[in-house]
Enzyme design. Sequence first.
Site, short mmCIF file in Angstrom:
data_model
loop_
_atom_site.label_atom_id
_atom_site.label_comp_id
_atom_site.label_asym_id
_atom_site.label_seq_id
_atom_site.Cartn_x
_atom_site.Cartn_y
_atom_site.Cartn_z
N GLU A 215 15.21 22.95 -4.30
CA GLU A 215 16.48 22.52 -4.87
C GLU A 215 17.23 23.66 -5.54
OE1 GLU A 215 19.76 20.52 -5.94
OE2 GLU A 215 18.18 19.71 -4.65
N GLU A 216 16.52 24.55 -6.23
CA GLU A 216 17.20 25.54 -7.06
C GLU A 216 16.99 26.99 -6.64
OE1 GLU A 216 19.22 24.15 -8.71
OE2 GLU A 216 18.46 22.24 -9.43
N SER A 615 28.76 15.79 -9.17
CA SER A 615 27.56 16.50 -9.60
C SER A 615 27.90 17.25 -10.89
CB SER A 615 27.05 17.41 -8.49
OG SER A 615 25.73 17.82 -8.72
N ASP A 690 19.49 8.21 -5.72
CA ASP A 690 19.64 9.65 -5.97
C ASP A 690 18.32 10.21 -6.51
OD1 ASP A 690 20.43 12.21 -6.75
OD2 ASP A 690 22.41 11.56 -7.39
N HIS A 722 22.19 11.69 -3.60
CA HIS A 722 23.18 12.53 -4.28
C HIS A 722 24.37 12.78 -3.38
CE1 HIS A 722 24.29 14.86 -7.70
NE2 HIS A 722 24.36 16.00 -7.05
#
Length: 751
Positions: A215-216, A615, A690, A722
């Site tokens: 994800e990051e 977001s 989500d 999401h």
Amino acid sequence: MRKWVLGLALASVGASIAIGSGSAAMAAETPAKQGELTLARVFGSPDLSGSQPRGLRLSPDGTLLTSLRPRADEKERLDLWARDTRTSEERMLVDSKKVGSGAELSEAEKMQRERARIGGSKGIVAYDWAPDGKSILVPLDGDLYLASLDGQVRRLTNTPGGELNPIVSPRGGFVSFVRDQNLWAMPLAGGEARALTTEGGGTVHFGEAEFVAQEEMHRFTGYWWSPDERYIAVERFDDAPVKVAVRAAIGAAGTKVYEQRYPAAGTPNALVDLYVMKADGAGRVKVDLGTNPDIYLARVDWTPDGKTLLVQRESRDQKTLDMLRVDPTTGKSTVLFTERSGQRSWLNLSDAYRPMKDGSLIWRSERDGYGHLYHFANGQWTQLTKGPWVVTNLVGVDEAKGRLYFTGLKDDVLEQHLYAVDIAQPNVITRLTERGYTNSATMDSSASRFIVSRSSPSQPTQVYLADTTGKRLSWINENAIVAGHPYAPYLASHRETKFGTIKADDGTTLYWEMITPKLEPGKRYPVFFQHYGGPGTGQQVTRGWQGALPQYLVDQGWIFFQIDNRGSYNRGKAFEDAIYHAMGTVEVADQLAGANYLKTLPFVDAGRIATYGWSYGGYMSIKMLEKTPGVYAAAVSGAPVTDWQLYDTHYTERYLGDPRTDPQSYATSQAITAAPKIHDPLMLIHGMADDNVFLDNATAFAAEMQKTDTPFEMMLYPGQTHRVGGPGVSEHLWHTILNFLDRTVKDKSAK
């Protein structure tokens, strides 16, 4: 957290909660006139931006250009195509509808696709060439297929759990993949698959990237073959320490409850180890990652000779990055070099680096305040690019000539271009692409040709094949808006995008873009003010194609406007660092500067500025109403983080620190306690499944609004993650958003 582009994730209505089917106030779209955009057409098939090939790759011998193409009647479904680079003849290699089984994807693969931002795609979403150029590995509907160039397809696997992260090994000996949380390999020529690890299960995974890596950190795999296929480096992670978040995925036909391991800020991360083993799984050794287990495994690479493993070890606070040099036979590591951030800053991870055959390294660093390329050789650093601009990616390296190809913003912060520089002549830089467009590029492994993608505000993405001087050899997808192009009927009403700058309150230059309807003398127009605002993500304002949705909004009488605030990416470290331990401050101030500028324009109705974000942008919508009341006539907040202690470690702690030691930055950045200060109309939207920004963020905020009798409207989307969108859903989203904004903003009398 990465941004979700306009049109993919958005919308709502309902003073109480209205779920899914729309409200009585929502009017159906009026029949369109000839050449008039409608939401149904904006989100329909074929794509108004033209059929865009994805995953473009040259075959090992360069004779074929392969790509994934959307179907004309189903733009989210992709098939595998090949184009002969000598004759330009095109053919479909794999038809996803004919070959695929139609089986439902595993939950693990669904989550991986969400992390890669392809959750809405169907059919073939990835593929891998065999090194001999005779076959292509094609994952489809959870299983693996091998396609030959004559159109024949052989099924390799047929298992209920599916396979993750499949690739062909560097010399073509094996197909490797993750199954049931273990790493497997099977001979490419045929034979049974063999488990290379067997301990995976429960909370233990081999060969996968943990949640925050996907994800990051933009790292989507957990295993790496050595170039000679002697070794495989394999990640093992154990989610046991990670907090269990009970997440209800509420769908239209029922609810599934997931106990998802989610590392919220200030809580334990997964325990990550790295091993090196032989191609058959034997001889496993553990890599020495240091004595502190609370670190991030950021990147893993082999040197070209396969004798050394390079591992990037990032500290939990993301202020230190060690490049480890690892002996694959023993696992012993030594620190090759270390990157350190400033005191009130952090390190951004990058993929713009390359281990060289001579043992040196090309490396992108922000050590001088801007992202630039360096050559690390024999313990010495040579800076290859320099100036108040950033290198965005390393595209290719011609080692024989000592020439590097990269993308950057040297000529214009709004235009990404392709450049070349020689290692022997630092800072002598040649631009290889044409001004007036924003570009991206990939290059074949022999550094002989580019695949260049470019677009402008009036030209949807074009793709061409170029030589190393940048000369276009042939169009791959000219995509000219001529008769027959999906957008051609709407070209006559296409409005120009204008760009400009204003100053932030500290004197920093901020860039904006605007699209207006055809202005009538004396008339004032409402504004659709879009924002994202978050750090760590590419800029919004560029000289690139925005798609048809902004043009639709302009057709409806809105001015479309957006501005890049301090804290966002591609403007250098000082510009980004303004957000350090201060989320919800400078971004709000810079958006306010944009609003104040709009109010000086004679054709803008100062009382009818609506703002929208998703977001991080959804978080911004709330903070903008809380901190600057009365400035915006209404706001739409999509999938917002409302309490940063609910979001993940790697993203949140990078900017706010650890809440266990820096509680104040979390207290001031969260958006819940100030909710009663909101007096302007607000619409809150969230997908009910989500798994990234949990629905808890929306429900906690809604509860505070309700407890204090603060009016707002809300729309929840069953089964949506999401990314809220897809056939029918996208139209509902935007009908809902615009119905809300028409009532609260647009239909008010102009002032």
